[in-house]
Design an enzyme around this catalytic site. Structure first.
Site, short mmCIF file in Angstrom:
data_model
loop_
_atom_site.label_atom_id
_atom_site.label_comp_id
_atom_site.label_asym_id
_atom_site.label_seq_id
_atom_site.Cartn_x
_atom_site.Cartn_y
_atom_site.Cartn_z
CD GLN A 31 51.39 11.51 -1.63
OE1 GLN A 31 52.16 10.62 -1.29
NE2 GLN A 31 51.84 12.74 -1.90
NE ARG A 87 56.95 16.78 5.19
CZ ARG A 87 56.53 16.95 6.44
NH1 ARG A 87 57.20 16.45 7.43
NH2 ARG A 87 55.47 17.67 6.70
CB CYS A 88 62.05 14.62 -2.35
SG CYS A 88 60.85 14.25 -3.64
CD GLU A 98 57.66 18.25 -1.01
OE1 GLU A 98 57.39 19.27 -1.67
OE2 GLU A 98 57.81 17.14 -1.54
N1 MCN Z 1 50.41 26.54 4.67
C1 MCN Z 1 50.14 27.74 5.26
N2 MCN Z 1 50.79 28.87 4.85
C2 MCN Z 1 51.72 28.82 3.86
C3 MCN Z 1 52.02 27.59 3.24
C4 MCN Z 1 51.33 26.46 3.66
O1 MCN Z 1 49.33 27.79 6.19
N3 MCN Z 1 52.36 29.91 3.46
C5 MCN Z 1 49.70 25.33 5.06
C6 MCN Z 1 48.81 24.82 3.93
O2 MCN Z 1 47.63 25.47 3.81
C7 MCN Z 1 48.71 23.34 4.23
C8 MCN Z 1 50.10 23.03 4.79
O3 MCN Z 1 50.60 24.28 5.28
O4 MCN Z 1 47.71 23.10 5.18
C9 MCN Z 1 51.06 22.47 3.70
O5 MCN Z 1 50.89 23.23 2.54
P1 MCN Z 1 51.78 23.13 1.22
O6 MCN Z 1 53.12 23.60 1.49
O7 MCN Z 1 50.99 23.76 0.15
O8 MCN Z 1 51.92 21.57 0.92
P2 MCN Z 1 50.78 20.54 0.46
O9 MCN Z 1 49.55 20.78 1.20
O10 MCN Z 1 50.76 20.43 -1.00
O11 MCN Z 1 51.38 19.20 1.08
C10 MCN Z 1 52.35 18.44 0.40
C11 MCN Z 1 53.63 18.35 1.19
C12 MCN Z 1 54.43 17.24 0.66
S1 MCN Z 1 54.82 17.27 -0.99
C13 MCN Z 1 54.79 16.19 1.44
S2 MCN Z 1 55.80 15.01 0.77
C14 MCN Z 1 54.34 16.11 2.81
C15 MCN Z 1 54.02 17.42 3.40
O12 MCN Z 1 53.32 18.19 2.58
N4 MCN Z 1 53.61 15.05 3.22
C16 MCN Z 1 52.98 15.12 4.44
N5 MCN Z 1 53.62 17.43 4.68
C17 MCN Z 1 53.01 16.33 5.22
N6 MCN Z 1 52.40 16.39 6.42
C18 MCN Z 1 51.72 15.31 6.87
N7 MCN Z 1 51.13 15.39 8.10
N8 MCN Z 1 51.60 14.17 6.16
C19 MCN Z 1 52.21 14.04 4.95
O13 MCN Z 1 52.09 12.93 4.25
CU1 CUN Z 2 58.71 14.47 -3.11
S1 CUN Z 2 57.47 13.85 -1.65
MO1 CUN Z 2 55.89 15.19 -1.67
O1 CUN Z 2 56.22 15.81 -3.27
O2 CUN Z 2 54.57 14.27 -1.95
#
Ligand code: MCN
Ligand code: CUN
Length: 773
Positions: free
Chosen positions: A208, A355-356, A725
């Protein structure tokens, strides 16, 4: 932005055209498999690899001593600890990698695994962190001489104790957040390809955080950073478990260096589940105090945290337990104190996965459970108690007593919406009537506050690497875009949502925008995807880089239109002259001119990079309500309804956000009702494969109802907060609160997760509530 466009990445994936690590096949590629330890704790007396080496197809056998010669038998973790790659003296958890076998195919490697003769001398193991912290405990880490990893605390202990002593009501509750595994669809693996002529390593791996891994690899192996290329191709789920560095990556690399061939390592499920990083394993003791009217006056949490044999958390905070100090949650508390003692045990490393949001799961669980325990003690409705103690909307930005500045929130609006959607008042009446008939039904609320988006770099780093993130956008002459990011999607849909952000800022259609991530040779430096940080950091960088491009486009447009820049107005995708809207240039026309007719004194080309260092974390929140019916015969708790009202500020793609929430709710459901990895006294693992580690399928999974409120983030360029998460963080307390709410009238204050029928039946039996067959 705000449109539910379908995910750009899906056509490839659903037609089986994805590119995962195991799809990579190189000429002369060899395969790596591991001999694993049958013991949780044992001295290695001897390793004899003769029979394995003699097996046709075996090319190399790699032991800890071989790695020692290279200075790679131990490597630093991301949490300032060290971890064994392969053991030289003793093994420290069951299923630990002990010897690597490199062979011409997977089957030969697996056969040779059975031919390595290892003589062990079993040592007493410790699998219970409480015992690990006792004086006479076996020591897991001889290099440390103690099982105590750290003590950490936040808040004012004396003031909190005084507030507790002065309060009308105090309740205490112990609770355990079990050890769980993310169970991604794709197990961990890599292909290492070392080119001895160039001295160049290419490593396709399930990580990641490719850039951070490359930097650490360069520092540890002394291979220059420009000669290491890490590629994270498509990833079949990471969920935090793919931030850690595992022995397989290193031994495959060493295998490639030694043999001169590419080496592939792919974990089997029953290898992966018991040896890669787990989540949680947190033993919490809560104490909450209040006035008679329900005003909460203090919260105190004491925790024992079980980290396994190595402290390997990819934890970007300066706090050893991540963001646990968000434990005051959605409440306006004047006094709070929390402390954590962490222990080494004979188990694999972990704690921060699944997802913590870096221990926010545990923090939300304990505070949301404690509020319910208090409500039952007070005889007050849990919704009313929450409403009474929420941080009021007008108090944002809000400084919590444990030191966080919450950006924005409106907690009562979210809870009100959830209550209306589910018909809360009627459900309470129904519960009352059912109870008279001897039927058990419960309603559980969780009003969580998340903290995601690491981070402001003054507080957040990994081994000194600051937690910003990046976007690079290049507009080519025909107006088509290639953009690259320092993050790495594992299923979150970045190809779609980043394209939407650029489309929003520049008015270029999303289908004209390619999004690339995960290749350290091409992507700008970034810290990766975890902690729901991609939208708060790289998403913001996409906005800022787009705006830089717009500034330059304006200069070009002014030149083309023979107007002054000040006289130009922007509308989506186009600059026009104020007062004469027909006189304008589209972004595509401007892009073409940037390469064919750029103004004198202005550089050619149309591109920008941005490294975004957010001024604060983002604080998404929500209120979840769960309704369960409990079968007094079988002890089964069935989720009848579940409504999730989430607030992640402005939304880029509602469809993707809904998918994120539904997926995360399913994981929260699994945590609450099904999943658990356990160890016996000797450190034997239970739940190390899918025969006895239960994850929810479509059959068990309830039908989720989702809704939202929108409270924009004041410091993000698009007003968005992270969300990935939220539902795993927020939902377990709602499930457990619902089950306990059904039983609370009998005096039951808590049932531990996973809430399987056996445990609930036992609780019913103890209170004389169980039906006989
Ligand atoms: N998004 C959006 N509008 C928002 C917030 C987010 O449209 N206001 C969209 C983002 O653009 C992105 C998705 O939602 O496409 C998730 O965005 P974000 O919350 O920024 O999280 P990350 O992209 O950084 O993803 C990490 C997070 C984590 S830490 C874990 S653990 C997890 C999760 O995402 N692992 C996943 N969701 C997952 N989903 C899938 N399918 N697979 C994983 O391994
Ligand atoms: Cu704690 S699980 Mo996500 O932050 O990759």
């Amino acid at each position: 932005m705000g449109h539910s466009i379908k995910r750009k990445e899906d056509p490839l994936l659903i037609r089986g055209r994805g590119h995962f690590v195991d799809d990579i096949k190189l000429n002369g590629m060899l395969f790596l498999d591991f001999v694993r330890s049958p013991y949780a704790h044992a001295k290695i007396k001897s390793i004899n690899t003769d029979r394995a080496k003699a097996l046709p197809g075996v090319v190399a056998v790699i032991t800890g001593n071989d790695l020692k010669g290279l200075g790679l038998d131990w490597i630093p973790t991301l949490a300032y600890d060290n971890m064994m790659v392969l053991p030289t003296e003793k093994v420290v958890f069951q299923q630990q990698e002990v010897v690597g076998i490199v062979a011409t195919d997977r089957y030969a490697a697996a056969d040779a695994v059975t031919l390595v003769d290892i003589e062990y001398e079993p040592l007493p193991a410790v699998s219970d962190p409480f015992k690990a912290l006792e004086k006479d405990s076996p020591i897991v880490r001889d290099d440390k001489g103690t099982n105590h990893i750290f003590h950490w605390e936040a808040g004012d202990r004396a003031l909190t104790d005084k507030a507790i002593a002065d309060s009308d009501i105090v309740v205490k509750q112990d609770m355990y957040y079990p050890r769980i595994h993310v169970s991604y669809m794709e197990t961990c693996g890599c292909v290492a390809d070392f080119d001895p002529v160039e001295g160049h390593l290419t490593l396709w791996m399930t990580t990641q955080a490719p850039h951070a891994v490359r930097t650490v690899a360069a520092l540890v192996t002394k291979i220059p950073e420009n000669k290491i290329r890490i590629i994270s191709p498509d990833i079949g789920g990471g969920f935090g478990g793919k931030v850690y560095v595992y022995p397989g990556y290193i031994v495959a690399t060493v295998g490639s260096i030694l043999t001169g061939h590419p080496v592939k390592w792919i974990n089997d499920r029953s290898d992966d589940q018991p040896s890669t990083a787990f989540g949680r394993d947190f033993h919490m003791s809560g104490e909450i105090a209040a006035k008679k009217d329900g005003t909460i006056t203090a919260l105190k949490i004491k925790t024992i945290s079980d980290h396994g044999a190595f402290h390997g958390d990819a934890n970007p905070t300066k706090f050893p337990v991540g963001l646990f100090s968000i434990v005051t949650g959605s409440y306006d508390l004047k006094n709070a104190f929390c402390e954590v003692d962490a222990a080494y045990t004979n188990k694999p490393q972990g704690g921060i996965t699944y997802r913590c949001s870096f221990r926010v799961t545990e923090a939300v669980y304990v505070v949301e459970r404690m509020v319910d325990v208090l409500a039952h003690k007070l005889g007050m409705d849990p919704a009313e108690l929450r409403m009474k103690n929420f941080i009021p909307a007008e108090k944002f930005p809000y400084k919590s007593v444990l030191g966080w500045t919450y950006d924005s929130g409106n907690y009562s609006a979210a809870l009100k919406k959830a209550m209306e959607r589910i018909g809360y008042a009627d459900l309470r009446k129904e519960q009352e009537e059912k109870r008279k008939k001897g039927e058990l039904m419960g309603i559980g609320i969780s009003s969580f506050t998340e903290i995601v988006g690491a981070g402001p770099s003054h507080d957040f780093d990994i081994l000194g690497l600051k937690m910003f993130d990046s976007a690079e956008i290049r507009i080519h002459p025909t107006g088509k875009v290639i953009s690259r990011f320092g993050t790495k999607s594992q299923g979150q849909g970045h190809q779609t949502t980043y394209a939407q952000i650029i489309a929003e800022e520049l008015g270029i259609p999303t289908e004209d925008i390619t999004v690339e991530e995960g290749d350290t040779d091409t992507a700008p430096y970034g810290l990766g995807t975890y902690a729901s940080r991609s939208t708060p950091t790289a998403g913001a960088a996409a906005s800022m880089a787009s705006r830089k491009i717009r500034d330059k486009a304006k200069k070009i447009a002014a030149y083309l239109l023979e107007a002054r820049e000040e006289d130009l107005e922007w509308e989506r995708g186009r600059f026009y002259v104020k007062g004469s809207p027909s006189k304008g240039k589209t972004i595509q026309e401007i892009a073409f001119a940037a390469y064919t007719n750029h103004p004198p004194g202005v550089e050619a080309g149309l591109e920008a990079v941005d490294y975004y260092d957010p001024p604060n974390m983002t604080f998404p929140f929500g209120s979840y309500i769960c309704v369960v019916d409990i079968d007094r015969g079988t002890g089964e708790a069935k989720v009848r309804r579940f409504i999730a009202v989430d607030d992640c500020g402005n939304i880029i793609n509602p469809l993707i956000v809904d998918g994120q929430i539904q997926g995360a709710l399913t994981m929260g459901f699994g945590t609450s009702f099904l999943e658990e990895i356990k160890y016996d006294e000797d450190g034997n693992v239970f739940g190390g494969n899918f025969m006895d580690y239960l994850i929810p399928t479509a059959v068990e999974t309830p039908k989720w109802e989702t809704d939202k409120t929108v409270t924009p983030c004041p410091h993000h360029p698009l007003g968005t907060k992270g969300v990935g998460e939220s539902a795993t963080v927020g939902s377990p307390a709602a499930f457990v609160n619902a089950v306990v709410d059904a039983l609370a009238f009998s005096g039951i204050t808590h049932v531990e997760m996973p809430l399987n029928p056996w445990k609930i039946r036992k609780a019913l039996e103890e209170k004389g509530l169980a039906l006989e067959n």
